[in-house]
Design a protein around this motif. Structure first.
Motif, PDB file in Angstrom:
ATOM      1  N   GLY A   1     -38.851 -86.740  55.149  1.00 21.78           N
ATOM      2  CA  GLY A   1     -39.752 -86.109  54.203  1.00 21.78           C
ATOM      3  C   GLY A   1     -39.114 -84.816  53.746  1.00 21.78           C
ATOM      4  O   GLY A   1     -38.009 -84.467  54.162  1.00 21.78           O
TER       5      GLY A   1
ATOM      6  N   TYR B   1     -39.787 -80.668  53.585  1.00 18.34           N
ATOM      7  CA  TYR B   1     -40.617 -79.689  54.276  1.00 18.34           C
ATOM      8  C   TYR B   1     -40.263 -78.261  53.872  1.00 18.34           C
ATOM      9  O   TYR B   1     -39.089 -77.911  53.776  1.00 18.34           O
ATOM     10  CB  TYR B   1     -40.445 -79.835  55.799  1.00 18.34           C
TER      11      TYR B   1
ATOM     12  N   TRP C   1     -45.492 -80.110  54.399  1.00 14.37           N
ATOM     13  CA  TRP C   1     -44.808 -81.280  53.857  1.00 14.37           C
ATOM     14  C   TRP C   1     -45.063 -81.411  52.366  1.00 14.37           C
ATOM     15  O   TRP C   1     -46.153 -81.115  51.883  1.00 14.37           O
ATOM     16  CB  TRP C   1     -45.279 -82.535  54.595  1.00 14.37           C
TER      17      TRP C   1
ATOM     18  N   GLU D   1     -45.983 -82.958  48.885  1.00 17.03           N
ATOM     19  CA  GLU D   1     -46.956 -83.943  48.419  1.00 17.03           C
ATOM     20  C   GLU D   1     -46.849 -84.037  46.911  1.00 17.03           C
ATOM     21  O   GLU D   1     -46.310 -83.153  46.263  1.00 17.03           O
ATOM     22  CB  GLU D   1     -48.388 -83.531  48.794  1.00 17.03           C
TER      23      GLU D   1
ATOM     24  N   VAL E   1     -47.982 -88.708  49.869  1.00 20.39           N
ATOM     25  CA  VAL E   1     -46.934 -88.059  50.652  1.00 20.39           C
ATOM     26  C   VAL E   1     -45.666 -88.903  50.477  1.00 20.39           C
ATOM     27  O   VAL E   1     -45.673 -90.095  50.789  1.00 20.39           O
ATOM     28  CB  VAL E   1     -47.322 -87.947  52.138  1.00 20.39           C
TER      29      VAL E   1
ATOM     30  N   PHE F   1     -41.847 -90.253  51.153  1.00 17.82           N
ATOM     31  CA  PHE F   1     -40.900 -90.435  52.247  1.00 17.82           C
ATOM     32  C   PHE F   1     -39.672 -91.167  51.741  1.00 17.82           C
ATOM     33  O   PHE F   1     -39.750 -91.953  50.795  1.00 17.82           O
ATOM     34  CB  PHE F   1     -41.538 -91.237  53.399  1.00 17.82           C
TER      35      PHE F   1
ATOM     36  N   ALA G   1     -33.822 -87.645  50.021  1.00 19.24           N
ATOM     37  CA  ALA G   1     -34.833 -86.584  49.993  1.00 19.24           C
ATOM     38  C   ALA G   1     -34.243 -85.323  49.354  1.00 19.24           C
ATOM     39  O   ALA G   1     -34.883 -84.679  48.526  1.00 19.24           O
ATOM     40  CB  ALA G   1     -35.331 -86.293  51.408  1.00 19.24           C
TER      41      ALA G   1
END
Length: 123
Positions: free
Chosen positions: A32, A34, A38, A40, A50, A52, A59
């Protein structure tokens, strides 16, 4: 950037979903973004999603715009399956699988959990 990243990020969202399932189960980790919380995003109806990814590189290339300053963060597969997805079900959040350039497969956590458990049976 490596060749695999270049090729995979150009795949249609449903093909990236399949890639996500296989890689996440293979490497036993989910990624994810951060930064004091986290990352969104929202779907067209304003529901929270969310996002992933299967690898930190994917990412990382998405850490721009609203996610500028966010860093890739690893989540262990067991924690993702046993804590994250059940928590997302409880919080009524959806999953944005493998978001790239605003496109992803948006699924209910229950569906992702079922698809990942089905893939795990192959191991």
């Amino acid at each position: 950037m490596n060749k695999e990243v270049d090729i995979v990020k150009e795949l249609p969202a449903h093909k990236r979903y399949d890639y996500f399932i296989k890689k996440v189960v293979d490497y036993e980790e989910v990624w994810g973004l951060y930064k004091e919380g986290w990352a969104e995003t929202e779907d067209s109806e304003g529901r929270n999603l969310v996002p992933f990814w299967p690898k930190s590189e994917f990412a990382e290339i998405c850490a721009m715009g609203d996610w500028k300053g966010y860093k890739p963060a690893k989540i262990n597969l067991d924690e993702f399956l046993n804590n994250w997805l059940p928590g997302m079900i409880k919080d009524e959040l959806k999953v944005s699988v493998f978001w790239i350039n605003g496109y992803s497969v948006v699924v209910e956590p229950e569906r992702l959990l079922a698809d990942m458990e089905e893939e795990l049976e192959n191991y």
